[in-house]
Design a protein around this motif. Structure first.
Motif, PDB file in Angstrom:
ATOM      1  N   GLU A 152       0.836  -1.201   0.000  1.00  0.00           N
ATOM      2  CA  GLU A 152       0.000   0.000   0.000  1.00  0.00           C
ATOM      3  C   GLU A 152       0.874   1.256   0.000  1.00  0.00           C
ATOM      4  N   SER A 153       0.422   2.267  -0.701  1.00  0.00           N
ATOM      5  CA  SER A 153       1.165   3.519  -0.784  1.00  0.00           C
ATOM      6  C   SER A 153       0.961   4.339   0.497  1.00  0.00           C
ATOM      7  N   ASN A 165       6.982  10.842 -10.812  1.00  0.00           N
ATOM      8  CA  ASN A 165       6.332   9.879  -9.923  1.00  0.00           C
ATOM      9  C   ASN A 165       4.980   9.463 -10.501  1.00  0.00           C
ATOM     10  N   LEU A 170       3.307   7.210  -2.458  1.00  0.00           N
ATOM     11  CA  LEU A 170       4.257   6.239  -2.982  1.00  0.00           C
ATOM     12  C   LEU A 170       4.448   5.088  -1.997  1.00  0.00           C
ATOM     13  N   ARG A 171       4.821   3.935  -2.525  1.00  0.00           N
ATOM     14  CA  ARG A 171       5.148   2.768  -1.704  1.00  0.00           C
ATOM     15  C   ARG A 171       6.614   2.413  -1.912  1.00  0.00           C
ATOM     16  N   GLU A 173       9.662   0.285  -3.216  1.00  0.00           N
ATOM     17  CA  GLU A 173       9.928  -0.534  -4.392  1.00  0.00           C
ATOM     18  C   GLU A 173      11.304  -1.181  -4.245  1.00  0.00           C
TER      19      GLU A 173
END
Length: 340
Positions: A152-153, A165, A170-171, A173
């Protein structure tokens, strides 16, 4: 049917009696043994993590290397001590290793075991919060790690990023789909097994656990597994959980086996203290001719309860001999017990 893998502690020592004399030897031989085990038809290659010791430590470079050299075998840990871990950095490392392996990672994590140094996690920059124990800190790190693996972000993006982006938060990576369901908890007590079930982790039960009833080790371990499965069912998880147990098992089929392990004979459980307060019971080793070994293992209730068996290997005896140990179980023991 059972999934059968090996578990290596990756010991090394600069001794002429050891075939694993350096950290380099331990790492490279671990990769070679995983390749050999896959060729023999074993199902898993698992590695123990210990800090401040002449053993395997940082697991993700090793897991990634094994993933690149193999194509089928499961690759895992048993276990990573979460008291030492930054859950965010670990989520990135785990995601990368799992993608390299094509989704074969099976990560065993735990609150840890007795250490080589006093409060080693402090040197890694971690300290329990006020009123919290180090075990609670480890479980908290585990909970954060599990949440991150959902993908989940959560992070606010920089309005002026170096690179474009995707929209929204953001999550971390790289993200590996499905890894969250391949996390195992190494439980030393019935209570932590139940806790792991509630959080949706698979269960790893080792060759020792808290001595909670005074019964034989395999009976206590079987009861722990049943408590775990009951808690899993009560939690209402959609999938079936996996459960592993670890055992030292040696089929005496040649003179090398008898020289190394013939003295094990009728092993017995051992009882001791892993810290000032915790009485633990350590499971016996098995070493016998295959027909005798088969009958002994039929009586092990915890093995019967588990779907996965990890064979602890004496890695300092070298890759060739340890491949022989694994092959002997797969060939002479597993079929007679219905594991194959």
């Amino acid at each position: 049917m059972k999934s059968i893998g090996f578990l290596s502690f990756g010991h090394w020592t600069p001794s002429s009696q050891s075939q694993t004399r350096s950290a380099s030897d331990a790492l490279l031989q671990s990769i070679d043994l995983a390749v050999a085990a896959e060729e023999l038809g074993a199902d898993g290659a698992y590695f123990r993590v210990h800090h401040f010791a002449r053993q395997l430590a940082s697991p993700f470079p090793l897991l990634a290397a094994v993933g690149a050299r193999t194509s089928r075998i499961e690759i895992g840990t048993a276990v990573i001590d979460m008291r030492y871990e930054n859950p965010l950095y670990m989520a990135e490392d785990a995601g990368a290793a799992d993608l390299i392996a094509g989704g074969r990672l099976q990560l065993g994590i735990s609150r840890g075991s007795p250490e080589q140094v006093v409060d080693g996690w402090r040197y890694f920059g971690y300290q329990p919060a006020e009123g919290q124990t180090d075990a609670e800190m480890g479980r908290r790190h585990a909970e954060v790690f599990l949440d991150l693996l959902r993908g989940e972000s959560f992070a606010q993006p920089n309005p002026r990023p170096m690179f474009p982006n995707p929209p929204g938060l953001l999550r971390l990576e790289p993200y590996s789909e499905g890894l969250r369901e391949r996390i195992w908890w190494g439980a030393g007590s019935n209570a932590t097994a139940v806790w792991a079930a509630k959080l949706g982790m698979n269960l790893q039960s080792s060759t020792l656990k808290n001595d909670e009833t005074g019964e034989a080790f395999h009976l206590q371990q079987a009861a722990q597994i049943r408590a775990y499965r009951a808690a899993w069912k009560e939690a209402g998880h959609a999938r079936e959980p996996r459960v592993s147990v670890s055992r030292s098992i040696f089929a005496l089929v040649d003179d090398r086996d008898r020289a190394y392990f013939g003295h094990e004979g009728q092993g017995e459980d051992q009882v001791g203290f892993i810290d000032d307060r915790t009485r633990a019971i350590f499971g016996r080793s098995y070493a016998a001719e295959p027909d005798v070994l088969i009958e002994q293992l039929r009586k092990d209730e915890a093995i019967a309860e588990a779907d996965t068996l990890l064979l602890t290997v004496p890695n300092q005896l070298g890759v060739v001999y340890n491949a022989h140990v694994i092959e002997s179980i797969l060939t002479h023991v597993a079929p007679a017990l219905g594991w194959r």
